[in-house]
Design an enzyme around this catalytic site. Structure first.
Site, PDB file in Angstrom:
ATOM      1  N   GLY A   1     -48.283  -4.553   6.002  1.00 46.70           N
ATOM      2  CA  GLY A   1     -47.876  -3.648   4.928  1.00 46.70           C
ATOM      3  C   GLY A   1     -47.259  -2.372   5.440  1.00 46.70           C
ATOM      4  NE  ARG A   2     -51.870   0.763   5.708  1.00 43.14           N
ATOM      5  CZ  ARG A   2     -53.134   1.005   5.991  1.00 43.14           C
ATOM      6  NH1 ARG A   2     -53.630   2.215   5.776  1.00 43.14           N
ATOM      7  NH2 ARG A   2     -53.907   0.051   6.477  1.00 43.14           N
TER       8      ARG A   2
ATOM      9  N   PRO B   1     -47.928  -6.968  -0.477  1.00 43.65           N
ATOM     10  CG  PRO B   1     -49.495  -7.807  -1.993  1.00 43.65           C
ATOM     11  CD  PRO B   1     -48.987  -7.973  -0.600  1.00 43.65           C
ATOM     12  CG  MET B   2     -47.863  -2.222   0.429  1.00 46.63           C
ATOM     13  SD  MET B   2     -47.213  -1.441   1.920  1.00 46.63           S
ATOM     14  CE  MET B   2     -45.780  -2.452   2.256  1.00 46.63           C
TER      15      MET B   2
ATOM     16  CB  CYS C   1     -56.432  -3.562  -6.130  1.00 49.58           C
ATOM     17  SG  CYS C   1     -56.092  -1.850  -6.577  1.00 49.58           S
TER      18      CYS C   1
ATOM     19  CD  GLN D   1     -51.128  -8.646  -5.377  1.00 45.96           C
ATOM     20  OE1 GLN D   1     -50.852  -7.478  -5.637  1.00 45.96           O
ATOM     21  NE2 GLN D   1     -51.941  -8.995  -4.400  1.00 45.96           N
TER      22      GLN D   1
ATOM     23  CE  LYS E   1     -52.841  -8.119   0.384  1.00 40.90           C
ATOM     24  NZ  LYS E   1     -53.458  -6.878  -0.107  1.00 40.90           N
TER      25      LYS E   1
ATOM     26  N   GLY F   1     -54.211  -6.363   7.672  1.00 35.69           N
ATOM     27  CA  GLY F   1     -54.927  -5.111   7.880  1.00 35.69           C
ATOM     28  C   GLY F   1     -54.709  -4.510   9.250  1.00 35.69           C
ATOM     29  N   GLY F   2     -54.003  -3.382   9.314  1.00 31.09           N
ATOM     30  CA  GLY F   2     -53.893  -2.612  10.549  1.00 31.09           C
ATOM     31  C   GLY F   2     -53.057  -3.256  11.643  1.00 31.09           C
TER      32      GLY F   2
HETATM   33  C1  LIG Z   1     -49.013   2.149  -0.979  1.00 31.58           C
HETATM   34  C2  LIG Z   1     -49.824   0.881  -0.995  1.00 31.58           C
HETATM   35  C3  LIG Z   1     -49.857   0.115  -2.125  1.00 31.58           C
HETATM   36  C4  LIG Z   1     -50.580  -1.104  -2.141  1.00 31.58           C
HETATM   37  N1  LIG Z   1     -50.515  -1.895  -3.253  1.00 31.58           N
HETATM   38  C5  LIG Z   1     -51.090  -3.134  -3.219  1.00 31.58           C
HETATM   39  C6  LIG Z   1     -50.899  -4.068  -4.274  1.00 31.58           C
HETATM   40  O1  LIG Z   1     -50.189  -3.827  -5.248  1.00 31.58           O
HETATM   41  N2  LIG Z   1     -51.530  -5.263  -4.164  1.00 31.58           N
HETATM   42  C7  LIG Z   1     -52.307  -5.601  -3.082  1.00 31.58           C
HETATM   43  O2  LIG Z   1     -52.844  -6.707  -3.018  1.00 31.58           O
HETATM   44  N3  LIG Z   1     -52.486  -4.741  -2.075  1.00 31.58           N
HETATM   45  C8  LIG Z   1     -51.876  -3.534  -2.112  1.00 31.58           C
HETATM   46  N4  LIG Z   1     -51.999  -2.701  -1.040  1.00 31.58           N
HETATM   47  C9  LIG Z   1     -52.730  -3.162   0.152  1.00 31.58           C
HETATM   48  C10 LIG Z   1     -51.765  -3.882   1.109  1.00 31.58           C
HETATM   49  O3  LIG Z   1     -51.238  -5.046   0.532  1.00 31.58           O
HETATM   50  C11 LIG Z   1     -52.465  -4.264   2.434  1.00 31.58           C
HETATM   51  O4  LIG Z   1     -53.537  -5.136   2.135  1.00 31.58           O
HETATM   52  C12 LIG Z   1     -53.032  -3.049   3.143  1.00 31.58           C
HETATM   53  O5  LIG Z   1     -52.080  -1.992   3.191  1.00 31.58           O
HETATM   54  C13 LIG Z   1     -53.474  -3.401   4.572  1.00 31.58           C
HETATM   55  O6  LIG Z   1     -52.386  -3.855   5.343  1.00 31.58           O
HETATM   56  P1  LIG Z   1     -51.623  -2.886   6.388  1.00 31.58           P
HETATM   57  O7  LIG Z   1     -52.691  -2.270   7.245  1.00 31.58           O
HETATM   58  O8  LIG Z   1     -50.709  -3.787   7.136  1.00 31.58           O
HETATM   59  O9  LIG Z   1     -50.906  -1.845   5.591  1.00 31.58           O
HETATM   60  C14 LIG Z   1     -51.305  -1.494  -1.006  1.00 31.58           C
HETATM   61  C15 LIG Z   1     -51.282  -0.684   0.134  1.00 31.58           C
HETATM   62  C16 LIG Z   1     -50.541   0.477   0.155  1.00 31.58           C
HETATM   63  C17 LIG Z   1     -50.492   1.316   1.413  1.00 31.58           C
END
Ligand SMILES: Cc1cc2nc3c(=O)[nH]c(=O)nc-3n(C[C@H](O)[C@H](O)[C@H](O)COP(=O)(O)O)c2cc1C
Length: 334
Positions: free
Chosen positions: A231-232, A15-16, A98, A68, A137, A210-211
């Site tokens: 995510g990213r 979720p982002m 968060c 979420q 989460k 994560g990462g």
């Molecule tokens: C722009 C952005 C918005 C995010 N919004 C949420 C969110 O709404 N809810 C949530 O649980 N995590 C949120 N996250 C965290 C991501 O879900 C994830 O845990 C985090 O980016 C680590 O994963 P990654 O390294 O694969 O990006 C957000 C991350 C980013 C970059």
């Protein structure tokens, strides 16, 4: 709209906020049939007091899909869980990770890691009010607390409510002094802690996050956990989902980028008729040619044209020209 889709959490898109809205999810689903998708975090009060249709509607094609939610009032959370089920969501997930100031001020997100009993009450009430899976989460710790025993106790409190799936972002949250963006990069990743949680709780479905950026990393994590959430790396490079489909799901039938562009333009045409703006859909496609010849031209075209307010399909035709040309170049360089 209650078509149940089988949930498979082997790979999910995180979720982002401001990213995984319904248009982005539709776009991602064109590339991947097998990943689990999550909405951006939606705050309970917004759902209960706001325009539910606007906040919660989605396209059937996005399923399986989890909502979420952010909140800490058990009654409100339970109400939203029921609403999510009635809307046709396949899962309701509570955000316990968060660290933003605004979220902390409203006493939810990562600061709930300090209140395992409250979390347990919230999950119990959510569970009672709906028949879809209730999941959480969270992070592996907060501030100076990054201990296996604490995390295991927290996880077990959640487990006792009947929650069977927990997504663990493998870094702690620093609740004071870091911006949300820094909180995604500065605290060190500790995958070992997540693996230990799975080892001690084999009955739980543990999803690691994560990462994670490559299919080799995914395969390795799957030796220790039940699923991987990304995510990213997917938002930045959505066609990474093709490698995931090929390698993890053994699905070799992923549409080409050109086909994806065709399909998203068809979707855009329909959406424009209901008041959606071009950039609300197309901004999510900026990374489609990530690392490919033609990426610059694609991005430039979008940044020059996607603020158009009307349904100017001539522009879409130009976009198709770029997509076709990129496809040719890709085939030549493959
Ligand atoms: C722009 C952005 C918005 C995010 N919004 C949420 C969110 O709404 N809810 C949530 O649980 N995590 C949120 N996250 C965290 C991501 O879900 C994830 O845990 C985090 O980016 C680590 O994963 P990654 O390294 O694969 O990006 C957000 C991350 C980013 C970059």
């Amino acid at each position: 709209m209650d078509i149940k889709k089988k949930i498979n959490r082997k790979i999910s898109v995180a979720p982002m906020m401001d990213c995984t809205d319904r248009h982005d999810r539709y776009f991602l689903r064109l590339i991947s049939k097998n990943v689990m998708l999550y909405t951006e975090m939606v705050v309970t009060k917004a759902v209960l007091r706001g325009d539910k249709q606007k906040l919660l509607k989605f396209n059937e094609l996005e399923k399986p899909l989890a909502l979420q939610v952010g909140g800490s009032d058990k009654k409100e959370l339970a109400e939203v869980a029921k609403i999510a089920e009635d809307f046709g969501y396949d899962e309701i997930n509570i955000n316990l990770g968060c660290p933003s100031k605004k979220v902390q001020k409203n006493s939810f997100g990562a600061c709930l890691m300090k209140e395992p009993d409250l979390v347990s009450e919230c999950l119990s009430e959510m569970k009672k009010s709906c028949n879809i899976p209730v999941t959480a989460k969270t992070r592996i710790g907060f501030d100076h607390t990054e201990e296996f025993d604490y995390l295991n106790m927290f996880v077990n409190k959640m487990k006792q409510t009947g929650c069977k799936t927990i997504i663990l972002h493998a870094r702690k949250a620093i609740l004071k002094g870091l911006t949300p963006k820094q909180n995604l990069n500065i605290p060190k990743l500790n995958y070992g802690m997540v693996y230990e949680i799975k080892k001690f709780n084999p009955d739980l479905e543990i999803i690691i996050n994560g990462g994670i950026t490559t299919t080799d990393q995914i395969k390795n994590h799957l030796n220790y956990c039940d699923g991987v959430m990304i995510g990213r790396a997917i938002y930045q490079n959505p066609y990474f989902l093709k490698d995931i489909e090929n390698t993890i799901f053994n699905n070799l039938n992923v549409p080409s980028r050109e086909d994806i562009v065709k399909q998203i333009l068809e979707y855009l045409e329909k959406e424009l008729k209901t008041g959606t703006r071009v950039n609300q859909v197309m901004r999510h496609t900026v990374g489609l040619y990530y690392g490919q010849p033609g990426s610059k031209e694609w991005k430039k075209y979008l940044s020059d044209n996607m603020m158009a307010r009307d349904s100017d399909f001539q522009k879409a035709k130009h976009i198709m020209d770029i997509a076709q040309n990129n496809e040719k170049v890709n085939q030549l360089t493959a």
